[in-house]
Design an enzyme around this catalytic site. Structure first.
Site, PDB file in Angstrom:
ATOM      1  N   GLY A  22       0.382   5.675   0.655  1.00 54.22           N
ATOM      2  CA  GLY A  22      -0.504   6.786   0.934  1.00 54.22           C
ATOM      3  C   GLY A  22       0.316   7.997   1.300  1.00 54.22           C
ATOM      4  O   GLY A  22       1.529   8.032   1.085  1.00 54.22           O
ATOM      5  N   GLY A  23      -0.369   8.968   1.858  1.00 48.79           N
ATOM      6  CA  GLY A  23       0.274  10.229   2.148  1.00 48.79           C
ATOM      7  C   GLY A  23       1.429  10.133   3.137  1.00 48.79           C
ATOM      8  O   GLY A  23       2.365  10.908   3.078  1.00 48.79           O
ATOM      9  N   PHE A  24       1.361   9.153   4.029  1.00 50.76           N
ATOM     10  CA  PHE A  24       2.395   9.063   5.047  1.00 50.76           C
ATOM     11  C   PHE A  24       3.603   8.251   4.590  1.00 50.76           C
ATOM     12  O   PHE A  24       4.594   8.178   5.274  1.00 50.76           O
ATOM     13  CB  PHE A  24       1.833   8.444   6.322  1.00 50.76           C
ATOM     14  CG  PHE A  24       0.776   9.305   6.953  1.00 50.76           C
ATOM     15  CD1 PHE A  24       1.090  10.577   7.404  1.00 50.76           C
ATOM     16  CD2 PHE A  24      -0.519   8.851   7.080  1.00 50.76           C
ATOM     17  CE1 PHE A  24       0.118  11.374   7.982  1.00 50.76           C
ATOM     18  CE2 PHE A  24      -1.493   9.652   7.661  1.00 50.76           C
ATOM     19  CZ  PHE A  24      -1.174  10.912   8.102  1.00 50.76           C
ATOM     20  N   GLY A  25       3.484   7.609   3.461  1.00 49.39           N
ATOM     21  CA  GLY A  25       4.585   6.801   2.961  1.00 49.39           C
ATOM     22  C   GLY A  25       4.094   5.454   2.485  1.00 49.39           C
ATOM     23  O   GLY A  25       2.893   5.188   2.454  1.00 49.39           O
ATOM     24  N   LYS A  56       5.626   0.415   7.831  1.00 45.36           N
ATOM     25  CA  LYS A  56       5.274   1.705   7.235  1.00 45.36           C
ATOM     26  C   LYS A  56       6.543   2.536   7.174  1.00 45.36           C
ATOM     27  O   LYS A  56       7.168   2.826   8.204  1.00 45.36           O
ATOM     28  CB  LYS A  56       4.188   2.380   8.077  1.00 45.36           C
ATOM     29  CG  LYS A  56       3.829   3.748   7.587  1.00 45.36           C
ATOM     30  CD  LYS A  56       2.444   4.166   8.023  1.00 45.36           C
ATOM     31  CE  LYS A  56       1.418   3.723   7.026  1.00 45.36           C
ATOM     32  NZ  LYS A  56       0.063   4.053   7.299  1.00 45.36           N
ATOM     33  N   GLY A  75       0.830  -1.197   0.000  1.00 46.66           N
ATOM     34  CA  GLY A  75       0.000   0.000   0.000  1.00 46.66           C
ATOM     35  C   GLY A  75       0.858   1.237   0.000  1.00 46.66           C
ATOM     36  O   GLY A  75       2.041   1.196   0.313  1.00 46.66           O
ATOM     37  N   ASP A  83      -7.691  11.080   9.621  1.00 44.82           N
ATOM     38  CA  ASP A  83      -7.698  10.495   8.276  1.00 44.82           C
ATOM     39  C   ASP A  83      -8.443   9.162   8.288  1.00 44.82           C
ATOM     40  O   ASP A  83      -7.985   8.165   7.734  1.00 44.82           O
ATOM     41  CB  ASP A  83      -6.262  10.313   7.766  1.00 44.82           C
ATOM     42  CG  ASP A  83      -6.224  10.099   6.246  1.00 44.82           C
ATOM     43  OD1 ASP A  83      -7.264  10.343   5.594  1.00 44.82           O
ATOM     44  OD2 ASP A  83      -5.178   9.698   5.729  1.00 44.82           O
TER      45      ASP A  83
END
Ligand SMILES: *[C@@H]1O[C@H](CO)[C@@H](O)[C@H](O)[C@H]1NC(C)=O
Ligand SMILES: *[C@@H]1O[C@H](CO)[C@@H](O)[C@H](O)[C@H]1NC(C)=O
Ligand SMILES: *[C@@H]1O[C@H](CO)[C@@H](O)[C@H](O)[C@H]1NC(C)=O
Ligand SMILES: *[C@@H]1O[C@H](CO)[C@@H](O)[C@H](O)[C@H]1NC(C)=O
Ligand SMILES: *[C@@H]1O[C@H](CO)[C@@H](O)[C@H](O)[C@H]1NC(C)=O
Ligand SMILES: *[C@@H]1O[C@H](CO)[C@@H](O)[C@H](O)[C@H]1NC(C)=O
Ligand SMILES: *[C@@H]1O[C@H](CO)[C@@H](O)[C@H](O)[C@H]1NC(C)=O
Ligand SMILES: *[C@@H]1O[C@H](CO)[C@@H](O)[C@H](O)[C@H]1NC(C)=O
Ligand SMILES: *[C@@H]1O[C@H](CO)[C@@H](O)[C@H](O)[C@H]1NC(C)=O
Length: 832
Positions: free
Chosen positions: A526-529, A544, A524, A641
């Site tokens: 997303g915005g956080f990495g 993550k 996956g 979020d």
């Protein structure tokens, strides 16, 4: 020939599928001197089946090929059940005939008189069929039977092509005759023999295969009873069965129904794509529906999980696992869903010295077994125990002595266990040999408990020592240190539960675990990495890798992580550890097998296994997790979020909120209600947060409301499938709710399982959550009670103000820095 004009009109109208004849003089018999031609058909007495010339070629593909076959007379498509001249098509049907010959054979010859197909019955007399009383009849079960005064000479049921009708049988042992098989068509237009065939294993009649050419493609479970009773089917008021029966020296599979009059609507078909289907004709929907089909998924294909691996059908996402006591031969491959290398033993067998057998229930037992006859269960166990090369056994009582005069079925395996599966609600017990089970079970458990406790104690002591040395009396760290001291803020119970298990994990270990952050491990982004799947020790983990620029120093980051890791709730994803390495900041979480909610909710094929009761439990679980974050935890975390892709599902489909505390990690310890950093996903963001950057618990409530509406409707907030007169899902929900037609809002794939009461209540709660004024939205604690107590009456929601997506994008302050997998999920980070 009054039928010809009709036929001409008919063939003009139809082109994708054509049955030539529309004969006026239909009869169920083929009589001597009255051959079947392209302009006549034979129709069974009750009108169910027809026999004649047909073509499936479509007009665009050049030469049309014609065949003689039997089909369902009242079913318009996919209706052919038997073909005579599969490999020898007729190109010119004008004066081709199927006739009874003098030797009482059926013979198909083309327009030039060439023989294309015939029944090879050797009869002594070559007298005319009239003299021997020969005639052929198409009976009501779809069997074309050639008889003489001496009895049945030939019948189509003895020569199956690609389908079994009720009452048909398949020979699965060979003494004097070859095995019988169903052989697929080449493609839907071409009945000539295709690549796939279905029949008994030539070495062992107890199991059947689908073959692709010479390679096994799918293996059915081994028979463990001579009569396999299938489902009772309400619409035909009958039970389908498969049974093994002996006739003379040979064994057959029978397919049938106790009530033969309705038999015509069901068949088993080896289809051209490699699937064996048991199909039933649904009159109302005018199509065939599958009662059962195999293989159903990749994982069910022969040997897909490799030696000592098995396909676990009991999970919502069916996938391979290693048998108990085994681990993957190649962990990287396994994590990347390449299973063919299979698994190996974690501990070698020590023959005779305390080896034990593990009892696995509801299994499809492996291939390549040794069938030992006439053994009791205990004798079967002894047979395997006494031979060190025996890796597994299975036993069944076949309930009658129908086949061998022996009702026992003792199977032994001498080598690798391949093509094993765990089934849902059927299957049998498989006993596999593992190392020293008797004492291992106990010591294994003690180790499992003792190791984490001891190691986490060690880690705590080390971490504390390091901090005492490094902190140099910094107040903040001292407080944390104090919190972590056993006996001060934490209880012995917390310790035992492994509450302190959030170690620092070295970068090297993570690189190894994730195959150096390879793309095939990425699950996956997303915005956080990005998020990677990996294996650390025995545990599957999700890593993550935070995108750079969290604006935090290493120490701050570590402190935040340790605080967040202390949050533990069954509806939150568990944080296992973290890592700081130069610029890199990594968080290590438990891996959840069923991925995220959006993977089910918005997937046309998975939606249906995802009924209302599961969805309602997910809604309640998310609400409880959020309540914990907002009120019950020490940190009062606002998620900021919340969305479907941030709700992960464990093996039991229980929801776990992920990415909580990210706002803290990214923006430090902010308690104020205003931030110049907007973190979130358009559509899920409350208006005040998206436009003004003001956030509160009520912003999460707004996002929860959107999530609720998505779960009930199965529509994405950004769905393109919405009726065009509604700008978004909120407007759509409001409009239906206002008109009292919430029923139309519910996902059509859960119509069978949903309760109108509960779904309407959820829509109502959803609308309360998405109200424009934060003060009007309920607190999450009220939402939890609304959900759990259906008797509490709900306030009336105000009409929501609909935001078109565009409004957000024109917000000048926002600057896109990252796009997640779905285009509508945009995280906005404004530089400071
Ligand atoms: C016609 O036949 C060709 C080749 O068999 C096939 O690809 C095509 O889909 C067929 N067209 C229709 C309309 O069935
Ligand atoms: C009949 O025998 C011929 C010649 O042996 C053979 O080619 C043909 O396939 C046989 N037909 C059937 C229906 O078995
Ligand atoms: C079939 O038998 C009839 C009379 O019994 C005879 O006239 C005819 O020639 C025979 N046909 C063949 C092909 O043997
Ligand atoms: C069947 O085998 C052929 C040749 O080995 C292969 O190309 C094809 O993909 C196989 N079909 C399936 C459905 O596995
Ligand atoms: C077909 O429709 C009738 C009447 O609506 C219903 O009774 C029957 O159960 C339906 N049959 C199937 C197979 O759905
Ligand atoms: C194996 O497990 C099944 C299901 O749990 C049970 O019915 C069966 O008796 C067990 N077999 C033995 C030998 O204990
Ligand atoms: C089965 O084994 C028993 C002894 O264990 C023997 O008496 C019996 O004849 C055997 N039956 C068959 C069918 O082989
Ligand atoms: C174990 O079984 C295998 C396969 O049947 C056989 O070859 C071997 O001789 C057996 N060993 C013993 C000790 O019985
Ligand atoms: C198999 O089951 C039948 C009926 O349940 C029983 O009478 C018979 O003894 C069993 N046979 C064996 C070998 O266990």
């Amino acid at each position: 020939m009054d039928s010809l004009p009709i036929h001409t009109i008919f063939s003009l109208v139809c082109w994708s599928f054509c049955l030539l004849p529309f004969s006026a003089s239909s009869d169920s018999r083929l009589l001597p001197g009255k051959p079947l031609s392209a302009t006549t058909t034979i129709i069974s007495d009750d009108g169910t089946f027809a026999m004649g010339f047909f073509s499936r070629s479509n007009s665009s593909s050049g030469t049309k090929h014609y065949y003689v076959g039997i089909w369902y007379n009242n079913i318009p498509k996919d209706n052919v059940v038997w073909v005579a001249n599969r490999a020898m098509p007729i190109t010119d049907p004008s004066s081709a005939t199927l006739a009874l010959t003098n030797g009482s054979n059926l013979a198909l010859s083309d327009t030039n008189g060439h023989l294309l197909w015939m029944t090879n019955i050797s009869t002594k007399s070559s007298s005319s069929p009239e003299a021997t009383g020969g005639e052929a009849t198409l009976d009501n079960s779809g069997n074309f039977i050639l008889r003489s005064s001496q009895g049945i000479l030939w019948q189509s049921f003895d020569y199956p092509t690609d389908a079994l009708l009720p009452g048909m049988k398949l020979r699965i042992t060979h003494k004097t005759h070859a095995l019988q098989r169903l052989i697929s068509w080449r493609n839907p237009q071409d009945p000539s023999p295709g690549n796939f065939w279905y029949g008994a294993d030539p070495d062992e009649f107890l199991q059947r295969f689908i073959w692709n050419g010479s390679r096994p493609y799918r293996r059915s479970p081994v028979w463990n009873n001579y009569l396999v009773v299938g489902q009772y089917i309400e619409s035909i008021k009958s039970t389908l069965y498969f049974s093994l029966q002996r006739i003379g020296d040979e064994v057959y599979i029978f397919f049938g129904m106790p009530v033969p009059t309705v038999s015509s609507l069901v068949l088993v078909k080896m289809d051209y794509s490699g699937t064996v289907r048991i199909m039933i004709w649904n009159i109302n929907m005018s199509k065939w529906t599958d009662l059962q089909s195999e293989p159903n998924q990749e994982c069910n294909k022969f040997g897909y999980c490799g030696p000592f691996g098995y396909c676990d059908n009991t999970q919502p996402i069916v996938t391979c696992k290693c048998l108990d006591g085994f681990e993957p031969n190649n962990k990287q491959d396994w994590t990347a869903n390449r299973f063919s290398q299979g698994c190996h033993r974690m501990e070698a067998l020590r023959c005779g010295q305390g080896d034990g057998f593990l009892n696995l229930s509801t299994m499809k037992v492996p291939d390549k077994f040794l069938y030992v006859k006439n053994r009791s269960f205990n004798e079967c166990i002894a047979e395997c125990t006494s031979n060190c090369s025996c890796t597994a056994y299975a036993y069944a009582n076949m309930s009658t002595k129908a086949i061998n005069g022996d009702e026992t079925r003792c199977l032994l395996w001498m080598g690798d266990l391949i093509d094993t599966e765990k089934l849902i609600g059927q299957g049998e017990n498989l006993y596999i040999r593992v190392n020293g089970l008797s004492d291992k079970k106990w010591s294994g458990n003690v180790l499992k408990i003792a190791l984490p406790v001891v190691s986490s104690l060690l880690i705590i002591i080390c971490v504390c020592l390091v901090w005492i040395c490094k902190s140099g009396g910094k107040r903040r760290n001292k407080e944390i240190w104090k919190k972590m001291m056993p006996g001060t803020s934490s209880t012995a119970a917390e310790l035992r539960d492994g509450n302190f298990k959030y170690p620092f994990i070295s970068f090297r270990e993570i690189v190894l675990a994730t195959n150096n952050f390879s793309n095939s491990n990425m699950i996956g982004h997303g915005g956080f990495g990005n998020v990677y799947k990996g294996i650390l020790g025995d545990e599957e983990i999700a890593v993550k890798r935070l995108s750079k620029g969290s604006g935090q120093g290493a120490l701050e980051f570590r402190n935040e992580v340790i605080l967040i890791a202390k949050l533990q709730h069954q509806n939150l994803v568990r944080l296992l550890g973290f890592c700081i390495h130069g610029d890199e900041k990594l968080l290590i979480y438990e891996y959840l097998t069923n991925k995220s909610l959006d993977a089910f909710l918005f997937d046309a094929t998975r939606k249906s296994i995802f009924g209302w009761p599961i969805r309602f439990e997910i809604i309640k679980g998310v609400a409880r997790g959020l309540l914990y974050l907002h009120q019950d935890s020490r940190l009062k975390i606002i998620h900021r979020d919340l969305k479907a892709s941030n709700i992960l599902l464990d093996a039991e489909m229980s929801p776990k909120i992920s990415d909580f505390g990210m706002a803290r990690i990214f923006s430090g310890n902010q308690q104020q209600g205003n931030t110049n950093r907007v973190v979130g996903t358009y559509g899920y963001m409350s208006p005040e947060y998206a436009l003004e950057g003001v956030f509160s618990c009520k912003s999460d409530v707004y996002s929860f409301g959107i999530l609720l509406l998505e779960i009930v409707s199965g529509l994405k907030i950004s769905s393109m499938h919405l009726k065009s007169d509604f700008p978004n899902i909120i407007a759509y929900a409001w409009s239906l709710w206002k008109d009292g037609s919430t029923k139309d809002f519910v996902d059509s794939s859960i119509v069978e399982s949903y309760s109108l009461n509960e779904t309407s209540r959820c829509i109502h709660i959803g609308l309360l959550c998405v109200q424009n004024s934060p003060n009007a939205r309920p607190l999450i604690s009220s939402i939890v009670s609304f959900l759990e107590n259906g008797d509490i009456s709900l306030p009336h929601p105000k009409q929501p103000i609909y935001f078109a997506e565009k409004n957000y994008e024109t917000d000048g302050a926002a600057q896109d820095t990252a796009n997640s997998a779905n285009n509508m999920s945009i995280t906005v980070l404004e530089g400071r």
